[in-house]
Scaffold this motif. Structure first.
Motif, mmCIF file in Angstrom:
data_model
loop_
_atom_site.group_PDB
_atom_site.id
_atom_site.type_symbol
_atom_site.label_atom_id
_atom_site.label_comp_id
_atom_site.label_asym_id
_atom_site.label_seq_id
_atom_site.Cartn_x
_atom_site.Cartn_y
_atom_site.Cartn_z
ATOM 1 N N THR A 72 55.834 16.512 -7.149
ATOM 2 C CA THR A 72 56.838 15.662 -7.621
ATOM 3 C C THR A 72 57.665 16.625 -8.389
ATOM 4 O OG1 THR A 72 56.049 14.541 -9.350
ATOM 5 C CG2 THR A 72 56.389 13.515 -7.173
ATOM 6 N N ARG A 73 59.071 16.898 -8.614
ATOM 7 C CA ARG A 73 59.740 17.423 -9.511
ATOM 8 C C ARG A 73 60.805 16.423 -10.600
ATOM 9 N NH1 ARG A 73 61.369 19.727 -4.918
ATOM 10 N NH2 ARG A 73 63.387 18.655 -4.986
ATOM 11 N N GLN A 129 63.744 15.035 -8.869
ATOM 12 C CA GLN A 129 63.434 14.462 -7.409
ATOM 13 C C GLN A 129 63.403 12.932 -7.423
ATOM 14 O OE1 GLN A 129 59.582 15.297 -5.793
ATOM 15 N NE2 GLN A 129 60.355 15.302 -3.913
ATOM 16 N N PRO A 130 64.461 12.336 -6.612
ATOM 17 C CA PRO A 130 64.344 10.737 -6.630
ATOM 18 C C PRO A 130 63.113 10.310 -6.131
ATOM 19 C CG PRO A 130 65.588 11.663 -4.769
ATOM 20 C CD PRO A 130 65.346 12.860 -5.612
ATOM 21 N N THR A 131 62.622 8.975 -6.398
ATOM 22 C CA THR A 131 61.380 8.454 -5.980
ATOM 23 C C THR A 131 61.788 7.586 -4.739
ATOM 24 O OG1 THR A 131 61.802 6.549 -7.329
ATOM 25 C CG2 THR A 131 60.288 8.337 -8.148
ATOM 26 N N ILE A 132 60.806 7.414 -3.783
ATOM 27 C CA ILE A 132 60.939 6.767 -2.326
ATOM 28 C C ILE A 132 59.753 5.730 -2.314
ATOM 29 C CG2 ILE A 132 61.187 6.686 0.052
ATOM 30 C CD1 ILE A 132 62.146 9.550 -0.378
ATOM 31 N N SER A 133 60.409 4.606 -2.114
ATOM 32 C CA SER A 133 59.237 3.616 -2.083
ATOM 33 C C SER A 133 58.449 3.405 -0.747
ATOM 34 C CB SER A 133 59.785 2.167 -2.048
ATOM 35 O OG SER A 133 60.331 2.002 -0.941
ATOM 36 N N ASN A 157 60.372 2.432 1.964
ATOM 37 C CA ASN A 157 61.450 3.238 2.718
ATOM 38 C C ASN A 157 60.677 4.322 3.443
ATOM 39 O OD1 ASN A 157 63.596 1.750 1.795
ATOM 40 N ND2 ASN A 157 63.810 2.953 -0.006
ATOM 41 N N GLY A 179 50.768 12.844 -6.560
ATOM 42 C CA GLY A 179 51.916 13.317 -7.388
ATOM 43 C C GLY A 179 52.421 14.665 -7.755
#
Length: 66
Positions: A52-53, A56-60, A63, A49
């Protein structure tokens, strides 16, 4: 250095580096013959982690696999 290749770091240096029994160290030999010692405080899993920003959207995981 002992006959078994062990070295002793002075207590002041151990304290400044936060070294405790069982601490992990990494040694690297540089091209000019110098040796660099690094304290390995972190496990690879502790870095999860860090890239991350806030925006920034999270992605499962699912996905990502697709």
């Amino acid at each position: 250095m002992t006959s078994k290749g062990r070295i002793t770091l002075p207590k002041k240096l151990r304290d400044q580096l936060g070294l405790v029994p069982g601490a992990r160290l990494a040694f690297s030999l540089l091209g000019d013959g110098s040796v660099v010692m690094r304290v390995k405080h972190r496990r690879l899993s502790s870095l999860a982690g860090i890239l991350t920003r806030p925006d920034q959207p999270t992605i499962s995981i699912d996905n990502m696999k697709r």
